[in-house]
Write a protein that holds these residues in place. Structure first.
Motif, short mmCIF file in Angstrom:
data_model
loop_
_atom_site.label_atom_id
_atom_site.label_comp_id
_atom_site.label_asym_id
_atom_site.label_seq_id
_atom_site.Cartn_x
_atom_site.Cartn_y
_atom_site.Cartn_z
N ASP A 155 -5.11 2.70 -4.56
CA ASP A 155 -5.04 2.66 -3.10
C ASP A 155 -5.69 3.86 -2.42
O ASP A 155 -5.27 4.29 -1.35
N ARG A 156 -6.76 4.39 -3.02
CA ARG A 156 -7.56 5.43 -2.38
C ARG A 156 -9.02 4.97 -2.35
O ARG A 156 -9.91 5.62 -2.90
N ASP B 93 -10.38 8.97 4.56
CA ASP B 93 -9.43 8.64 3.49
C ASP B 93 -8.60 7.42 3.88
O ASP B 93 -7.39 7.35 3.64
N ASN C 108 -4.61 11.41 8.01
CA ASN C 108 -4.50 11.22 6.56
C ASN C 108 -4.73 12.48 5.74
O ASN C 108 -4.22 12.59 4.63
N LYS C 109 -5.52 13.43 6.27
CA LYS C 109 -5.88 14.62 5.51
C LYS C 109 -5.06 15.84 5.94
O LYS C 109 -4.27 16.36 5.17
N TYR D 267 -9.63 5.11 -8.41
CA TYR D 267 -9.27 5.37 -7.01
C TYR D 267 -8.99 4.07 -6.26
O TYR D 267 -8.01 3.98 -5.50
N HIS E 138 0.84 -1.19 0.00
CA HIS E 138 0.00 0.00 0.00
C HIS E 138 0.88 1.24 0.00
O HIS E 138 1.75 1.41 0.86
N ASN F 224 -7.60 3.30 4.00
CA ASN F 224 -7.64 1.99 3.37
C ASN F 224 -7.74 1.00 4.52
O ASN F 224 -6.75 0.74 5.21
N LEU G 167 0.36 4.27 0.74
CA LEU G 167 0.12 5.30 1.74
C LEU G 167 0.57 4.87 3.13
O LEU G 167 0.41 5.62 4.09
#
Length: 403
Positions: free
Chosen positions: A130-131, A350, A215-216, A126, A40, A352, A42
């Protein structure tokens, strides 16, 4: 062979859920081969990144449910705030043990312990990058009751007494039952011995709040953040902010008990949501500027407006609370341009889930995500009591258990 079990069934909009004997369909066996596993992109620690099976087709898993958190969105569907099919089984913060799987399932096998989260199509750009929380088919997957390409939105169950069809697949799971037929993309495998009761709510509200920060926003420790609404989403955001050692963490809520709890867990300031001096107080606490970030966790338009007014120029408000369709943001474009402020929404933090849920589980194990401090456990037979306590504000996160 269909499974005879029980679930809380809502017959029509506004009806009270009733524990009903149902016959649950078998997991759909069809589906193409899974896509290759990959790391992944992220994951915050590349050295420990997991290889996660990616799911392209909507295959199904039969889960014996241990527990399910109660969320505002369940109430929104029940009372018609978001259009849905009825009769209906709700619940989308489930946990349990896998009983059976469709033949194409790759993520889990019978006997595995699982936490449940949202559903995705696995096919859009997406999902492929991986989003998954930005899935182009998010609404259909989580609210449209889509099961599998072979059966579409065919109901998952029927009432034993009447034979009436009952819709499941809410957020890919409909976990308000002793068993649930779950879309594979909603399943997160966890270790044996995981606390499936206290961790059941991680897959929606808590990850949604925590994800705003982790995450954001990804703020620096010198930042300031205001959190409007101390439900599960708000506390998820609070615990993430404390984990990140944010310098100024302002919480805003109507309930003094919730503000006091937040202050005991790391918030630096607690303010009453109905205080006439709220905006002035926030500015006073931030050198007259306002906060750099704000999390709006109530879904109430006037609260969103207050959050907007509370941030500094170049500040960012993120809406996580959802009022349902048709509500417009209370902003003037001229104001947005002249202050260079940002407003955004964010679905499911956001996240996973196969990566993010274990991350939150580790914080829970380290005492940094104290879910037990906002939860109360009720057997399914006391569901009405759980809802009454939540509406009265005496409990933040009811958790329903099934035996």
């Amino acid at each position: 062979m269909p499974t005879q079990t029980q679930a809380l069934v809502v017959d029509q909009v506004g009806a009270t859920p009733v524990l009903t004997d149902i016959e649950l369909a078998d997991p759909q066996p069809n589906g193409a081969a899974a896509l290759p596993e990959r790391r992944h992109n992220l994951c915050p620690n590349k050295d420990t990144a997991q290889l996660i099976p990616r799911v392209r087709v909507i295959t199904e898993v039969l889960v014996r449910i241990t527990a399910c958190g109660v969320c505002h969105t369940d109430n929104l569907i029940q009372h018609g705030g978001i259009p849905s099919a009825f009769p209906s089984i709700l619940g989308h913060e489930g946990s349990g043990t896998v009983v059976a799987v469709g033949s194409a399932v790759t993520r889990v096998q019978p006997g595995d312990s699982v936490l449940l989260s949202y559903s995705t199509c696995g096919e859009c750009p997406y999902c492929q990058n991986d989003r998954p929380a930005a899935c182009q088919n998010f609404f259909v997957q989580n609210f449209g009751r889509t099961r599998n390409a072979a059966v579409g939105s065919e109901p998952v169950a029927k009432a034993v007494a009447t034979g009436e069809a009952i819709h499941g697949t809410f957020f890919g799971q409909s976990a308000f039952g002793r068993h649930a037929l779950v879309v594979e993309s909603s399943v997160v495998k966890v270790s044996p011995g995981t606390d499936l009761v206290q961790l059941a709510p991680v897959g929606c509200g808590l990850q949604s709040g925590a994800g705003v920060l982790l995450n954001k926003f990804k703020p620096s420790p010198e930042s300031s953040v205001a959190i409007f609404g101390l439900g599960a989403v708000g506390f998820g955001a609070l615990w993430a902010a404390v984990h990140l050692k944010i310098k100024t963490i302002i919480v805003v809520d109507l309930f003094p008990s919730r503000r006091d709890l937040a202050l005991s867990q790391g918030a630096t300031h607690g303010l009453a949501g109905n205080s006439p001096s709220l905006l002035a107080d926030i500015r006073a606490l931030t050198g007259g500027m306002g906060t750099q970030y704000a999390v709006e966790a109530t879904g109430v338009e006037r609260v969103l407006r207050t959050a907007w007014e509370a941030i500094a120029n170049f500040g960012h408000v993120c809406s996580v609370g959802n009022p349902g369709p048709g509500v417009k943001g209370p902003f003037d474009i001229n104001d947005m341009v002249n202050t260079s402020k940002t407003w955004s929404g964010l679905a499911e933090g956001d996240s996973n889930p196969p990566i993010f849920v274990p991350q939150l589980m580790r914080l829970y194990e380290q005492g940094e995500f104290p879910i037990q401090s906002i939860s109360k456990v009720y057997p399914v037979e006391r569901y009405d009591e759980a809802i009454a306590d939540m509406k009265a504000g005496t409990v933040i996160k009811p958790i329903i258990t099934f035996k």
